[in-house]
Every structure is written in C-alpha cells, then in structure tokens.
Design an enzyme around this catalytic site. Structure first.
Site, PDB file in Angstrom:
ATOM      1  N   LYS A  17       0.623  -0.816   0.040  1.00 51.36           N
ATOM      2  CA  LYS A  17       0.025  -0.272  -0.375  1.00 51.36           C
ATOM      3  C   LYS A  17       0.865   1.275  -0.136  1.00 51.36           C
ATOM      4  CE  LYS A  17      -4.275   2.170   0.017  1.00 51.36           C
ATOM      5  NZ  LYS A  17      -4.059   2.561  -0.678  1.00 51.36           N
ATOM      6  N   GLN A  37       7.313   3.706   3.434  1.00 49.20           N
ATOM      7  CA  GLN A  37       5.872   3.437   4.300  1.00 49.20           C
ATOM      8  C   GLN A  37       5.463   2.179   4.970  1.00 49.20           C
ATOM      9  OE1 GLN A  37       3.595   5.329   1.348  1.00 49.20           O
ATOM     10  NE2 GLN A  37       1.961   4.632   3.640  1.00 49.20           N
ATOM     11  N   LYS A  47       5.388   3.204   8.491  1.00 45.92           N
ATOM     12  CA  LYS A  47       4.799   4.311   8.560  1.00 45.92           C
ATOM     13  C   LYS A  47       3.135   3.253   8.781  1.00 45.92           C
ATOM     14  CE  LYS A  47       4.003   7.902   5.802  1.00 45.92           C
ATOM     15  NZ  LYS A  47       3.901   8.395   4.807  1.00 45.92           N
ATOM     16  N   LYS A  91       4.991   1.770  -3.326  1.00 51.58           N
ATOM     17  CA  LYS A  91       4.623   2.840  -3.791  1.00 51.58           C
ATOM     18  C   LYS A  91       5.212   3.297  -5.239  1.00 51.58           C
ATOM     19  CE  LYS A  91       4.895   7.466  -2.879  1.00 51.58           C
ATOM     20  NZ  LYS A  91       4.016   8.257  -1.395  1.00 51.58           N
ATOM     21  N   GLY A 101      -2.613   7.739  -4.099  1.00 47.80           N
ATOM     22  CA  GLY A 101      -2.742   9.270  -4.449  1.00 47.80           C
ATOM     23  C   GLY A 101      -1.526   9.645  -3.891  1.00 47.80           C
ATOM     24  N   ASP A 102      -0.829  11.508  -4.128  1.00 51.95           N
ATOM     25  CA  ASP A 102       0.037  11.196  -3.912  1.00 51.95           C
ATOM     26  C   ASP A 102       0.859  12.906  -4.826  1.00 51.95           C
ATOM     27  OD1 ASP A 102       2.626  11.115  -1.619  1.00 51.95           O
ATOM     28  OD2 ASP A 102       4.240  11.591  -3.955  1.00 51.95           O
ATOM     29  N   SER A 132      -7.441   5.363   4.317  1.00 49.38           N
ATOM     30  CA  SER A 132      -7.122   4.879   2.562  1.00 49.38           C
ATOM     31  C   SER A 132      -7.567   3.278   3.839  1.00 49.38           C
ATOM     32  CB  SER A 132      -5.252   4.649   2.143  1.00 49.38           C
ATOM     33  OG  SER A 132      -5.408   5.803   1.177  1.00 49.38           O
TER      34      SER A 132
HETATM   35  P1  NDP Z   1      -0.192  17.802  -3.944  1.00 50.19           P
HETATM   36  O1  NDP Z   1       0.591  17.570  -5.529  1.00 50.19           O
HETATM   37  O2  NDP Z   1      -1.434  18.444  -3.355  1.00 50.19           O
HETATM   38  O3  NDP Z   1       1.009  19.137  -3.168  1.00 50.19           O
HETATM   39  C1  NDP Z   1       2.628  18.901  -3.077  1.00 50.19           C
HETATM   40  C2  NDP Z   1       2.185  20.873  -2.500  1.00 50.19           C
HETATM   41  O4  NDP Z   1       3.895  20.819  -2.606  1.00 50.19           O
HETATM   42  C3  NDP Z   1       2.309  21.369  -4.029  1.00 50.19           C
HETATM   43  O5  NDP Z   1       1.862  23.037  -3.479  1.00 50.19           O
HETATM   44  C4  NDP Z   1       3.397  22.181  -4.897  1.00 50.19           C
HETATM   45  O6  NDP Z   1       4.009  23.317  -5.307  1.00 50.19           O
HETATM   46  C5  NDP Z   1       4.489  21.851  -3.942  1.00 50.19           C
HETATM   47  N1  NDP Z   1       5.780  21.298  -4.135  1.00 50.19           N
HETATM   48  C6  NDP Z   1       5.745  19.808  -4.524  1.00 50.19           C
HETATM   49  N2  NDP Z   1       7.758  19.740  -4.841  1.00 50.19           N
HETATM   50  C7  NDP Z   1       7.828  20.967  -4.791  1.00 50.19           C
HETATM   51  C8  NDP Z   1       9.206  20.678  -4.818  1.00 50.19           C
HETATM   52  N3  NDP Z   1      10.022  20.642  -5.360  1.00 50.19           N
HETATM   53  N4  NDP Z   1       9.550  22.379  -4.028  1.00 50.19           N
HETATM   54  C9  NDP Z   1       8.944  23.209  -3.607  1.00 50.19           C
HETATM   55  N5  NDP Z   1       6.979  23.301  -3.724  1.00 50.19           N
HETATM   56  C10 NDP Z   1       7.106  21.983  -4.216  1.00 50.19           C
HETATM   57  O7  NDP Z   1       0.818  16.780  -2.721  1.00 50.19           O
HETATM   58  P2  NDP Z   1       0.621  15.718  -1.159  1.00 50.19           P
HETATM   59  O8  NDP Z   1      -0.249  17.419  -0.623  1.00 50.19           O
HETATM   60  O9  NDP Z   1      -0.529  14.785  -1.820  1.00 50.19           O
HETATM   61  O10 NDP Z   1       2.258  15.926  -1.247  1.00 50.19           O
HETATM   62  C11 NDP Z   1       2.590  16.415  -0.390  1.00 50.19           C
HETATM   63  C12 NDP Z   1       3.895  15.265   0.543  1.00 50.19           C
HETATM   64  O11 NDP Z   1       3.072  15.086   1.193  1.00 50.19           O
HETATM   65  C13 NDP Z   1       4.557  14.642  -0.441  1.00 50.19           C
HETATM   66  O12 NDP Z   1       5.793  14.909   0.644  1.00 50.19           O
HETATM   67  C14 NDP Z   1       3.497  13.914   0.639  1.00 50.19           C
HETATM   68  O13 NDP Z   1       4.319  12.423  -0.716  1.00 50.19           O
HETATM   69  C15 NDP Z   1       3.382  13.382   1.219  1.00 50.19           C
HETATM   70  N6  NDP Z   1       2.308  13.020   1.556  1.00 50.19           N
HETATM   71  C16 NDP Z   1       0.818  12.956   0.941  1.00 50.19           C
HETATM   72  C17 NDP Z   1      -0.018  12.104   1.088  1.00 50.19           C
HETATM   73  C18 NDP Z   1      -1.215  12.118   0.825  1.00 50.19           C
HETATM   74  O14 NDP Z   1      -2.489  11.921   1.271  1.00 50.19           O
HETATM   75  N7  NDP Z   1      -1.913  13.225  -0.076  1.00 50.19           N
HETATM   76  C19 NDP Z   1       0.116  11.026   2.570  1.00 50.19           C
HETATM   77  C20 NDP Z   1       1.349  11.305   2.991  1.00 50.19           C
HETATM   78  C21 NDP Z   1       2.430  12.079   2.938  1.00 50.19           C
HETATM   79  P3  NDP Z   1       2.973  23.561  -7.323  1.00 50.19           P
HETATM   80  O15 NDP Z   1       1.647  23.526  -6.686  1.00 50.19           O
HETATM   81  O16 NDP Z   1       3.948  24.542  -7.067  1.00 50.19           O
HETATM   82  O17 NDP Z   1       2.731  22.340  -8.039  1.00 50.19           O
END
Ligand code: NDP
Length: 443
Positions: free
Chosen positions: A89, A110, A113, A125, A164-165, A375
């Site tokens: 997962k 993961q 976690k 992943k 998603g991610d 999830s």
């Molecule tokens: P999203 O794509 O929804 O959002 C990511 C955000 O971070 C956006 O605002 C993006 O900016 C910014 N971002 C991405 N890459 C960079 C970078 N290289 N430098 C600066 N800003 C960056 O992703 P999520 O919110 O889903 O995920 C964010 C983090 O949380 C990741 O590390 C993910 O692995 C982790 N995560 C997510 C989960 C989930 O349920 N979604 C669960 C557990 C962990 P922009 O808008 O410009 O793209």
C-alpha cells in the site's frame, strides 16, 4: 563492524546513485540500533538485509500522445517493498523529479508508516516522471490510461493498492480506476482516494492534513500546550498543506504562511483558506494570485517560508525542504514544534538540530500516517460494500493518530530516548514488521 553499519554499506554499494534511498535507510537503520542489538534473532534471520531489498521493483514504458499529435514516452515505477503484514500500500507520485531512488525511499518509509497505523497494510510506492502540470485533461487521461494499462498486471485489492501522492489527485485516480476496471473486468477497491460516487471514503481528502494536526496536538498536549493561539507556518499548498491549515485553524491557530513550488505568501491576518482552495483546488493556479484576494499580503519568490517566525512549523511540500540552516533559523525564532506532513522533508542534519535543541519533532512516518490509515479504512468499506459517515471516519482517524503518538512515545521511552520520536516511531514501526517476518520464516 556493527550489523547496521554492514547493511548500510551494502545498500550504498548495491544501489549507487539512489541518494534519497540511502538517506532514508540511514535515518531508519541508525535509529534502530538499540532495538537490533537487543534481539539477536534479527541478525540471525537477516531481517535488515531482507527489509532493504524490495520484494520486487517494476519499471515500464508509458507512451502517450499529446494534443498536437506528438508521441511521448515516460517511465513508470511500482516498487513492492514488503508485504509481511498486509497487501502493499502506498501512493503514486507524478512529478518530473521521480526516479527509482525516490520511489524506493518512499516505499521503504511506507513499510514503517503503515505498520504504525495498526492496520494490516504492507509497504509500496510508485509513480512516473510525467508532469501533469500544464497538461490538458485529455493529455492527463491519455497518460493515466497508458500507465494503468501496464500497472494493472501487478496490482489488485488483495495484492497491492496504490493511492494518490504529489501530482496524483482525484482526477488522476478516477482515470486510472476506470482503466483498471475496463482492463480487468473487476470492480474492486484496487485504488484509494477514489471519488465518493465510486467507492471513495469520506474524509480521505482531509485525512493526511487533519491527521498531522491531530498527532501534533497530542504531542503538544503532553507538554501542557496546544494549537490554540499559536502562529503556524506551512509549506506547500496542495492536499496535505490545505487540510493541515484547515484543522490547525479549527484548533484555534493562526496560519500566516504557505507556499508552492514557485513562491510563498505571508499574510499577517492569517491566510484566507477559501482563497487558497479556489486558487489551487479549483483553478489549479499559482499562489502568486493570492494577492488578488488579499492585497495586503506579501508574496515572494526568494528564500522560503522557514524564515517566518512561528511557534509551529508544518512542512507539507516535498523531501529535503528543510536543511540545516532552515532548521537553525526556525530554532532561532523559537519554534516549539515541527510536524512533518511531507515525506522526509527535513534533512538528517536538520533533524539533528531539532532533536539537539529540544524542539518537539514529529517525524513524517508517524505524523503523516493519517492519509494511508484512512486509505486502509477506505479498503475496509470497499470490502464490506458499505460507506461510513464523515464523522465515523474522522473519529477513527483521530483515534489512530493518538495511538500512533502513544506507540512512538512509549518506544522512545522504553529504549531510554524519551521525547526522541524519530527513534520511537522507527522502532515501533519496525518491531511489528520484524516480528511478522520472523514468524513467516526466511522468505
Ligand atoms: P500535492 O501535489 O497536492 O501538493 C504538493 C505541494 O507541494 C504543492 O503546493 C506543490 O507546489 C509543492 N511542491 C511539490 N514539489 C515541490 C518542490 N520540489 N519544491 C517546492 N514545492 C513543491 O501533494 P500532496 O499534498 O499530496 O503531498 C505533499 C507531501 O505529502 C509529499 O511529500 C507526499 O509524499 C506527502 N504525503 C501525502 C499524502 C497524501 O495523502 N496526499 C500522504 C502522506 C504523505 P505546486 O502547487 O507549485 O506544484
């Protein structure tokens, strides 16, 4: 040479140029040393050697055609790391920076976690170096269909359940689910983060951000504090960041700063979350537009949010976004707590700064586990062919986050590292997986 050092050296030798994977393995294994030394069975049964070697890593070609009729080829990945305690997962990341080392670091994290959630899910992943930004809906659909046409051969509701991610939101999950269903003829819970009309769970969208705040609140509570009245800085403005901001505000905090990959905003009054949702969730736009909603706010493309004085910092964007200097700046500005919403957002040097300076620090694998936990609740509802209410799911999520806090605090204390939640979370997550691996024999 110590067992941990031996395995670390071999990981670096066998997997050259996978810097993020080396970093994640180093962080986890060094903090496990106390638990490893206490149980000789781990070495005898090659537990670490087996943990750092994925069950399998799948890489494949993803061809698709853009709106001008030009053909493109991206690379797809799925790393099925460990299924000792349940089906693989973990999410699918769509971002141009994606490579095997990044997917392996995420898959490795993961495992622990998922174990911490207390639910029966293994670690995996996947993703691709495809960039959904700036693509039309049709182009994203083309890519998702091509990606899933290959991936569907390796996943299933009882085998491997992606989610998603970064870059993979509701739209991408919908396109991939449709393709899976068509290719296999199965209507099953093979993906999570699905839309509510076709098997998704209420509160999944909010879960990672809400869970991050629930766990951070619990950590503060133990020290007689809370979010109420605190100044909060959050990086990112995606799924995790938005719902972390929402829950922090509901708990009485003021969120003054957020960012995206081009710049960051500072709003002394506290950010207008409805505006951020409209810019990022509806228009898929840039934070630079925030000034149109709040003319008195500031926008900058220089430096980053960590220079803004705050009580609580919630990194929710991406890996290694807080380096040692950022950590020192936060500490100088008297940060009380850091809760990691993103995966591995702090470098090892930054983490050492936080721990060394007694900042309350909740590491990602505990603090952001609410997403994968919910999830798993989506998987339960799909298996039962039932849907629970928002309140039911949210209450379960809240309890899971409290339990994760308790587990990591107890494990840290058991090994004489009170309040070092990096050690606590790693050991608590590891012990359950290692016990299951011991019980199942050398496989
Ligand atoms: P999203 O794509 O929804 O959002 C990511 C955000 O971070 C956006 O605002 C993006 O900016 C910014 N971002 C991405 N890459 C960079 C970078 N290289 N430098 C600066 N800003 C960056 O992703 P999520 O919110 O889903 O995920 C964010 C983090 O949380 C990741 O590390 C993910 O692995 C982790 N995560 C997510 C989960 C989930 O349920 N979604 C669960 C557990 C962990 P922009 O808008 O410009 O793209």
């Amino acid at each position: 040479m110590s067992y941990v050092k031996e395995v670390l050296d071999s990981v670096i030798k066998k997997n050259p140029s996978e810097a993020e994977f080396h970093q994640a393995v180093t962080e986890v294994l060094t903090s496990l040393e106390l638990a490893i030394d206490a149980n000789p069975e781990y070495r005898k049964n090659a537990i670490l050697e087996r943990l750092v070697e994925p069950d399998r890593q799948i890489m494949f070609r993803v061809p698709w055609i853009d709106d001008k009729g030009v053909a493109h080829v991206n690379r797809g990945f799925r790393v099925q790391f460990n299924n000792a305690i349940g089906p693989y997962k973990g999410g699918l990341r769509l971002h141009p920076s994606v490579n095997l080392g990044i997917i392996k670091f995420l898959g490795f994290e993961q495992i622990f976690k998922n174990s911490l959630t207390g639910l029966p899910i293994g670690g995996g992943k996947g993703g691709s170096d495809f960039d959904p930004k700036g693509k039309s809906d049709r182009e994203v659909f083309e890519f998702c269909r091509s990606f899933m046409t290959e991936l569907c051969k390796y996943i299933g509701a009882d085998v491997d359940v992606p989610a998603g991610d970064i870059g993979t939101g509701a739209r991408e999950i919908g396109y991939m689910y449709g393709t899976y269903k068509r290719a296999t003829g199965l209507y099953e819970g093979v993906l999570t983060g699905k839309g509510l009309t076709y098997g998704g769970s209420l509160a999944r969208k909010e879960a990672t951000g809400y869970g991050l705040v629930y766990l951070t609140e619990e950590m503060l509570k133990e020290k007689g504090m809370s979010f109420k009245g605190k100044k909060v800085v959050i990086s990112g403005s995606g799924n995790v960041a938005i719902y972390a901001a929402e829950k922090a505000m509901q708990f009485g905090a003021k969120v003054v700063s957020m960012s995206d990959s081009t710049g960051w905003i500072y709003d002394e009054q506290g950010v207008d979350l409805a505006a951020i949702k409209e810019i990022k969730e509806v228009k898929r736009g840039r934070l630079a537009d925030y000034k149109n909603y709040r003319p008195k706010s500031e926008y900058s493309t220089k430096g980053n949010v960590w220079s803004v004085p705050c009580d609580i910092a919630l990194p929710c964007a991406t890996q290694n976004e807080i380096n040692e200097n950022d950590a020192k700046t936060l500490i100088k500005n008297k940060v009380i707590a850091v809760g990691e919403g993103a995966n591995m957002p702090s470098t090892i040097e930054a983490m050492n700064q936080f721990i060394g300076n007694k900042v309350l620090f909740a590491p990602a694998k505990a603090a952001n586990a609410g997403g994968v936990a919910t999830s798993a609740l989506e998987m339960s509802q799909n298996s039962q062919r039932l849907s629970w209410t928002f309140e039911e799911v949210d209450a379960k999520l809240h309890q899971i986050m409290i339990n994760i806090y308790k587990q990591m605090a107890a494990a840290a204390e058991k090994y004489g590292k009170k309040d070092n939640f990096i050690v606590g979370a790693n050991i608590a997550g590891f012990e359950k997986v290692a016990d299951a691996m011991l019980a199942q024999g050398i496989q």
